[in-house]
Design a protein around this motif. Structure first.
Motif, PDB file in Angstrom:
ATOM      1  N   ALA A 471      15.123  -6.126 -21.745  1.00  0.00           N
ATOM      2  CA  ALA A 471      14.666  -7.165 -20.825  1.00  0.00           C
ATOM      3  C   ALA A 471      13.142  -7.182 -20.858  1.00  0.00           C
ATOM      4  N   ARG A 472      12.553  -8.217 -20.292  1.00  0.00           N
ATOM      5  CA  ARG A 472      11.102  -8.307 -20.209  1.00  0.00           C
ATOM      6  C   ARG A 472      10.578  -7.200 -19.292  1.00  0.00           C
ATOM      7  N   VAL A 473       9.802  -6.261 -19.864  1.00  0.00           N
ATOM      8  CA  VAL A 473       9.311  -5.133 -19.078  1.00  0.00           C
ATOM      9  C   VAL A 473       8.458  -5.625 -17.920  1.00  0.00           C
ATOM     10  N   GLU A 474       7.700  -6.717 -18.126  1.00  0.00           N
ATOM     11  CA  GLU A 474       6.820  -7.212 -17.073  1.00  0.00           C
ATOM     12  C   GLU A 474       7.611  -7.696 -15.857  1.00  0.00           C
ATOM     13  N   TYR A 475       8.860  -8.143 -16.065  1.00  0.00           N
ATOM     14  CA  TYR A 475       9.644  -8.696 -14.968  1.00  0.00           C
ATOM     15  C   TYR A 475      10.092  -7.621 -13.985  1.00  0.00           C
ATOM     16  N   TYR A 476      10.584  -6.490 -14.507  1.00  0.00           N
ATOM     17  CA  TYR A 476      11.170  -5.495 -13.609  1.00  0.00           C
ATOM     18  C   TYR A 476      10.291  -4.261 -13.403  1.00  0.00           C
ATOM     19  N   PHE A 477       9.295  -4.037 -14.281  1.00  0.00           N
ATOM     20  CA  PHE A 477       8.523  -2.795 -14.211  1.00  0.00           C
ATOM     21  C   PHE A 477       7.043  -3.024 -13.963  1.00  0.00           C
ATOM     22  N   SER A 478       6.589  -4.283 -13.989  1.00  0.00           N
ATOM     23  CA  SER A 478       5.156  -4.545 -13.883  1.00  0.00           C
ATOM     24  C   SER A 478       4.593  -4.062 -12.549  1.00  0.00           C
ATOM     25  N   GLU A 479       5.239  -4.434 -11.455  1.00  0.00           N
ATOM     26  CA  GLU A 479       4.743  -4.010 -10.135  1.00  0.00           C
ATOM     27  C   GLU A 479       4.824  -2.495  -9.999  1.00  0.00           C
ATOM     28  N   PHE A 480       5.916  -1.904 -10.463  1.00  0.00           N
ATOM     29  CA  PHE A 480       6.072  -0.454 -10.385  1.00  0.00           C
ATOM     30  C   PHE A 480       4.963   0.238 -11.171  1.00  0.00           C
ATOM     31  N   LEU A 481       4.644  -0.285 -12.368  1.00  0.00           N
ATOM     32  CA  LEU A 481       3.588   0.302 -13.194  1.00  0.00           C
ATOM     33  C   LEU A 481       2.229   0.185 -12.514  1.00  0.00           C
ATOM     34  N   SER A 482       2.009  -0.945 -11.821  1.00  0.00           N
ATOM     35  CA  SER A 482       0.745  -1.106 -11.082  1.00  0.00           C
ATOM     36  C   SER A 482       0.638  -0.082  -9.961  1.00  0.00           C
ATOM     37  N   ARG A 483       1.754   0.212  -9.286  1.00  0.00           N
ATOM     38  CA  ARG A 483       1.737   1.225  -8.217  1.00  0.00           C
ATOM     39  C   ARG A 483       1.469   2.615  -8.793  1.00  0.00           C
ATOM     40  N   LEU A 484       2.034   2.896  -9.966  1.00  0.00           N
ATOM     41  CA  LEU A 484       1.760   4.188 -10.600  1.00  0.00           C
ATOM     42  C   LEU A 484       0.272   4.338 -10.919  1.00  0.00           C
ATOM     43  N   GLU A 485      -0.312   3.267 -11.414  1.00  0.00           N
ATOM     44  CA  GLU A 485      -1.736   3.318 -11.763  1.00  0.00           C
ATOM     45  C   GLU A 485      -2.602   3.445 -10.524  1.00  0.00           C
ATOM     46  N   ALA A 486      -2.129   2.888  -9.396  1.00  0.00           N
ATOM     47  CA  ALA A 486      -2.926   2.914  -8.167  1.00  0.00           C
ATOM     48  C   ALA A 486      -2.838   4.242  -7.434  1.00  0.00           C
ATOM     49  N   ARG A 487      -2.018   5.179  -7.911  1.00  0.00           N
ATOM     50  CA  ARG A 487      -1.937   6.478  -7.241  1.00  0.00           C
ATOM     51  C   ARG A 487      -3.296   7.170  -7.260  1.00  0.00           C
ATOM     52  N   PRO A 488      -3.658   7.807  -6.175  1.00  0.00           N
ATOM     53  CA  PRO A 488      -4.895   8.605  -6.205  1.00  0.00           C
ATOM     54  C   PRO A 488      -4.705   9.829  -7.087  1.00  0.00           C
ATOM     55  N   ARG A 489      -5.793  10.428  -7.486  1.00  0.00           N
ATOM     56  CA  ARG A 489      -5.672  11.653  -8.261  1.00  0.00           C
ATOM     57  C   ARG A 489      -4.950  12.707  -7.433  1.00  0.00           C
ATOM     58  N   PHE A 490      -4.319  13.629  -8.121  1.00  0.00           N
ATOM     59  CA  PHE A 490      -3.479  14.602  -7.433  1.00  0.00           C
ATOM     60  C   PHE A 490      -4.255  15.350  -6.354  1.00  0.00           C
ATOM     61  N   SER A 491      -5.512  15.642  -6.642  1.00  0.00           N
ATOM     62  CA  SER A 491      -6.315  16.388  -5.659  1.00  0.00           C
ATOM     63  C   SER A 491      -6.602  15.570  -4.406  1.00  0.00           C
ATOM     64  N   GLU A 492      -6.441  14.235  -4.474  1.00  0.00           N
ATOM     65  CA  GLU A 492      -6.729  13.372  -3.327  1.00  0.00           C
ATOM     66  C   GLU A 492      -5.466  12.762  -2.728  1.00  0.00           C
ATOM     67  N   ALA A 493      -4.300  13.151  -3.224  1.00  0.00           N
ATOM     68  CA  ALA A 493      -3.061  12.517  -2.786  1.00  0.00           C
ATOM     69  C   ALA A 493      -2.682  12.857  -1.353  1.00  0.00           C
ATOM     70  N   ASP A 494      -3.266  13.913  -0.782  1.00  0.00           N
ATOM     71  CA  ASP A 494      -2.939  14.260   0.605  1.00  0.00           C
ATOM     72  C   ASP A 494      -3.451  13.216   1.590  1.00  0.00           C
ATOM     73  N   ASP A 495      -4.440  12.430   1.180  1.00  0.00           N
ATOM     74  CA  ASP A 495      -5.021  11.418   2.068  1.00  0.00           C
ATOM     75  C   ASP A 495      -4.090  10.201   2.109  1.00  0.00           C
ATOM     76  N   GLU A 496      -3.502   9.947   3.286  1.00  0.00           N
ATOM     77  CA  GLU A 496      -2.535   8.848   3.424  1.00  0.00           C
ATOM     78  C   GLU A 496      -3.174   7.495   3.134  1.00  0.00           C
ATOM     79  N   ARG A 497      -4.451   7.354   3.478  1.00  0.00           N
ATOM     80  CA  ARG A 497      -5.125   6.075   3.241  1.00  0.00           C
ATOM     81  C   ARG A 497      -5.261   5.797   1.740  1.00  0.00           C
ATOM     82  N   LYS A 498      -5.479   6.836   0.964  1.00  0.00           N
ATOM     83  CA  LYS A 498      -5.610   6.641  -0.480  1.00  0.00           C
ATOM     84  C   LYS A 498      -4.259   6.427  -1.154  1.00  0.00           C
TER      85      LYS A 498
END
Length: 710
Positions: A471-498
């Motif tokens: 299937a078109r990867v952009e259709y079902y995985f594009s938003e999910f991939l954007s959320r993965l990229e928007a994750r803060p670095r592991f050392s900063e993941a404790d901050d809920e705002r980030k």
């Protein structure tokens, strides 16, 4: 008397006037009746006129059709004549070709006849000379020289006899030569006649070709006429049907004139009644609209009143279920292990399963997963049956990671296919195993697991999207991939705002607050894709955020044999221990960083010249891969190996579809970079080989992978 006579005359006059008035009234009444009947009669007379017109048109078309049929017959005759003339021309050409060979033979015979005539003249001249000499000898006969003369005479006589015996053969040859000459002259005359006949036939053929053009035009006209005739016939049929119906109506009306007038009055009454019913219908429609609006209002109020009564645990019951992929292994490892030990375990495990992946391929896959902060997806591509799906599964088993394989379907077109959906009828969220996995692997407990211990927060999981490009990867995985990229670095993941931008919202009605899932860093993502006509190509968005490992088609086919029964490790790789293996690019030694920057700069210039430039995201991902590539052998690291890997995993996939001939200089520079600066001659040779083959084929570049040894 006069008065009496006047009265007598007035009364008859009045009576006559009265009778005349009555007669005129009757005439007027009859006129009104006939005038009322006049429209129907006029209409039927009009039908008769239409029929007469159509019949006239049909007769005209039939006449035209007759003319065309005559032309067709003439065309068939001309075609037959053309065929006959073609046969005559072919026969004449064949005869001419035979005459050409006969002419050469005649020329040869002429030469032979000329030579024979010359020989005959020479022999005749010699004979005459000998006869003259014999006569002279007889005249000068000397008795004293008789014996000598006799001998000479005998010799000359013998020669004469020899010449005379040869004379019939020479005469026969001469006669044969003369006959051949006559035949040659006859053939030449016949050839001239045939050539004139051929010219005449050619003229006739050219004339017939003109006639053929006219015939083709006539055929086109005939086709149009036939179409017109068919259309007219159809219209005539419809007209005749209408005529028959109208004739029946006329007869029926004439027979039931009074009944028709009665029916007309009934129709008028029914029309009035229909108008009343239409008015009533409109009134009822307004009432229905009001009732529908009232029902919607009541439903909305009822739903609003019942929100507080919905049990959130029931809504999230399916989402919070324990996914089967987390059941084994269940226990964390006792004590940390080094990265080299883990990779050795993976290599041994693969070998025990009979899987012959090179060490460089395993290290490349491992490193691509390690840098999920910079490259969120690792894609294994290639033809079907090259072990793309087995490597992630066996790697996860050997490494001690939970493994979830998701079979992508061609119909997928939204994130709901990955995570699930809210069922409005059941008022429950129907979750997928991926959604359940994210809930249980989330160390920050965005979704409460009532009554369930949070034992998986330090575990790791590998999610494989199998055949992800069905299937078109952009259709079902594009938003999910954007959320993965928007994750803060592991050392900063404790901050809920980030973490806010990385949260994946879940559409669930009836909850007091909105719900979101967090794709934690301890969940790694990989995918497989087949290179065939049934799949979709990856977009630039996916290429920029992932490493594409292209598996080459096997050159040799070996039987895979499992050495022995291989048990799966029962301990989970600790995520905290895993993070100790991750290194930041700034930890590269100065010399290695300088070498990497120089190679990246050269790659950027090459890609710019190809019209496929890249930015900071790809630069950072290449540096992260280089910094995290595990050392092979006995200590030390060589940045040329990971840099060469990144050319294969990140640069070449972006060159797919590039025209080879018009970018020859860029490919030359890339081959030189691989051979001279990165010391990878095998890679450079493979690139040159593919380039030559594809330049002679489609002319477009497609990377087909490289089989590494060791």
């Amino acid at each position: 008397m006069l008065a009496f006579d006047s009265t007598t005359l007035v009364l008859p006059s009045l009576l006559a006037l009265t009778a005349l008035a009555v007669l005129m009234s009757g005439i007027a009444t009859m006129f009104q009746i006939r005038r009322a009947r006049l429209p129907d009669a006029t209409r039927y007379e009009h039908v008769r006129e239409l029929r007469a017109q159509e019949e006239g048109l049909l007769a005209q078309r039939r006449a035209e059709l007759s003319v065309v049929e005559q032309k067709i017959q003439e065309r068939d005759r001309l075609i037959a004549e053309v065929s006959a003339l073609e046969e005559r021309r072919n026969a004449t050409n064949a005869e001419l070709s035979n005459l050409e060979s006969a002419r050469s033979e005649i020329d040869e015979v002429k030469q032979q006849a000329s030579a024979a005539a010359a020989d005959l003249a020479t022999v005749t001249e010699q004979l005459e000379s000998r006869r003259a000499e014999l006569q002279r000898v007889d005249a000068e006969l000397d008795p004293s020289k008789m014996a000598e003369r006799k001998l000479e005479i005998e010799r000359l006589t013998e020669e004469l006899r020899t010449l005379e015996s040869a004379m019939p053969a020479l005469r026969a040859e001469r006669d044969a030569a003369l006959r051949i000459v006559e035949e040659a002259r006859s053939f030449e005359a016949r050839q001239a006649v045939l050539e004139r006949e051929l010219d005449r036939l050619q003229t006739e053929i050219e004339s017939l070709e003109v006639d053929a053009d006219e015939l083709r035009e006539a055929e086109t006209q005939l086709k149009r006429l036939r179409e017109d005739l068919s259309r007219v016939a159809d219209e005539l049929g419809r007209t005749e049907a209408r005529r028959d119906r109208l004739q029946g109506d006329i007869e029926e009306l004439e027979a039931h004139g009074e009944a028709a007038r009665a029916l007309r009055s009934q129709v008028q009454e029914l029309s009035a009644e229909l108008g009343q019913k239409r008015t009533r219908r409109d009134e009822l429609a307004e009432e229905v609209d009001k009732l529908v609006a009232r029902r919607e209002t009541l439903v909305s109020e009822s739903a609003g009143a019942g929100i507080g009564d919905v049990d959130e645990a029931v809504i999230l019951e399916d989402l919070t279920k324990f996914p089967p992929c987390l059941e084994f292994p269940a226990q964390l490892r006792h004590g940390p292990r080094t990265e080299a030990e883990a990779l050795h375990t993976v290599s041994t495990y693969l070998q025990n399963h009979g899987l012959a992946y090179s060490g460089r391929t395993v290290r490349a896959f491992h490193t691509a997963l390690k840098i999920n902060d910079s490259a969120q997806l690792t894609v294994l591509a290639g033809v079907s049956g090259t072990g793309k799906s087995l490597l992630p599964r066996r790697y996860a088993e050997a490494m001690g990671m939970h493994f979830l394989q998701i079979a992508v379907e061609p119909r997928w077109d939204s994130p709901q296919d990955l995570l699930g959906f809210y069922n409005y009828i059941e008022k429950k969220y129907r979750a997928t195993d991926l959604a359940r996995l994210l809930v249980h692997m989330d160390p920050f407990r965005e979704v409460e697991l009532a009554g369930q211990p949070h034992e998986r927060k330090d575990h790791m999981a590998l999610v494989l999207l199998d055949e992800m490009n069905l299937a078109r990867v952009e259709y079902y995985f594009s938003e999910f991939l954007s959320r993965l990229e928007a994750r803060p670095r592991f050392s900063e993941a404790d901050d809920e705002r980030k973490r806010k931008d990385a949260m994946i919202p879940i559409d669930i009605r009836g909850l007091r607050k909105s719900l979101s899932l967090f794709p934690a860093h301890n969940v790694l993502f990989a995918g497989t894709m087949n290179d065939d006509e049934s799949t979709q190509a990856l977009s630039d968005k996916v290429l920029d955020r992932g490493n594409i490992m292209q598996f080459a088609a096997p050159r040799e086919f070996q039987t895979i044999t499992q050495r022995h029964e291989v048990g799966r490790p029962d301990e989970v790789q600790s995520f905290k221990s895993w993070r100790t293996w991750v290194r930041q690019p700034d930890r590269l030694p100065d010399a290695e960083r300088s070498n990497a920057d120089q190679v990246i700069k050269e790659l950027a210039e090459i890609m710019e010249s190809c019209g496929r430039p890249f930015g900071h995201r790809l630069r950072d991902a290449i540096l992260a891969y280089t910094a995290n590539y595990p050392a092979s052998g006995s200590g030390g690291s060589d940045v040329r190996i990971p840099l060469a890997d990144q050319v294969e995993l990140r640069i070449l996939p972006k060159l797919r579809g590039l025209e080879i001939q018009s970018h020859a200089d860029a490919f030359d520079r890339l081959e030189k970079l691989m051979r001279d600066q990165l010391g990878d001659g095998v890679f450079s040779d493979r690139l040159a080989d593919l380039r030559d083959k594809q330049a002679n084929g489609t002319g477009l570049f497609v990377w087909r992978g490289l089989t590494r040894e060791g």
